[in-house]
Design a protein around this motif. Sequence first.
Motif, PDB file in Angstrom:
ATOM      1  N   ASN A 106       0.088  -4.523   5.600  1.00  0.00           N
ATOM      2  CA  ASN A 106      -0.091  -4.103   6.983  1.00  0.00           C
ATOM      3  C   ASN A 106      -1.422  -3.376   7.106  1.00  0.00           C
ATOM      4  OD1 ASN A 106       0.306  -1.536   6.016  1.00  0.00           O
ATOM      5  ND2 ASN A 106       2.340  -1.293   6.878  1.00  0.00           N
ATOM      6  N   LYS A 107      -1.772  -2.903   8.307  1.00  0.00           N
ATOM      7  CA  LYS A 107      -3.109  -2.356   8.519  1.00  0.00           C
ATOM      8  C   LYS A 107      -3.367  -1.090   7.712  1.00  0.00           C
ATOM      9  CE  LYS A 107      -2.014   0.121  12.777  1.00  0.00           C
ATOM     10  NZ  LYS A 107      -2.351   0.268  14.179  1.00  0.00           N
ATOM     11  N   GLU A 117       1.256  -9.610   1.406  1.00  0.00           N
ATOM     12  CA  GLU A 117       0.922  -9.313   2.795  1.00  0.00           C
ATOM     13  C   GLU A 117       0.854  -7.796   2.969  1.00  0.00           C
ATOM     14  OE1 GLU A 117       2.269 -11.399   6.755  1.00  0.00           O
ATOM     15  OE2 GLU A 117       3.825 -10.037   6.021  1.00  0.00           O
ATOM     16  N   THR A 165      -1.542  -9.412  14.683  1.00  0.00           N
ATOM     17  CA  THR A 165      -0.513  -8.632  13.989  1.00  0.00           C
ATOM     18  C   THR A 165      -1.099  -7.559  13.089  1.00  0.00           C
ATOM     19  OG1 THR A 165      -0.438 -10.202  12.162  1.00  0.00           O
ATOM     20  CG2 THR A 165       1.075 -10.584  13.992  1.00  0.00           C
ATOM     21  N   LYS A 166      -2.435  -7.580  12.894  1.00  0.00           N
ATOM     22  CA  LYS A 166      -3.138  -6.630  12.020  1.00  0.00           C
ATOM     23  C   LYS A 166      -2.603  -6.681  10.594  1.00  0.00           C
ATOM     24  CE  LYS A 166      -5.139  -3.992  15.481  1.00  0.00           C
ATOM     25  NZ  LYS A 166      -5.895  -4.915  16.237  1.00  0.00           N
ATOM     26  N   LYS A 167      -2.389  -7.895  10.094  1.00  0.00           N
ATOM     27  CA  LYS A 167      -1.893  -8.096   8.730  1.00  0.00           C
ATOM     28  C   LYS A 167      -2.979  -8.763   7.894  1.00  0.00           C
ATOM     29  CE  LYS A 167       2.631  -7.286   9.553  1.00  0.00           C
ATOM     30  NZ  LYS A 167       3.679  -6.727   8.832  1.00  0.00           N
TER      31      LYS A 167
END
Length: 78
Positions: free
Chosen positions: A35-36, A33, A18-20
């Motif tokens: 994101n990329k 959390e 998920t590239k988290k």
Amino acid sequence: MKIRKKLKNAEFEYDEETKKFLIIDGEDGGAVELNKVYAFAFMRFVVRMAQRNWLRSKKPLDKDCEDVVQYNDQLEMF
């Protein structure tokens, strides 16, 4: 695949699918959390702070050189 690093007061997790990027507080259980895009920006910030602290010029230890007696020839001392 998830990459995890657990420390005393925090836990870091990166999920490659998920590239988290997840940061978990060990005491309160709070989590952030990213994101990329934000994870990359956060890592750039961390690297810049580390480089800034590492490359910062050192302060000279002895500013008052007048108090130190210098002898060119050691026999002059006696």
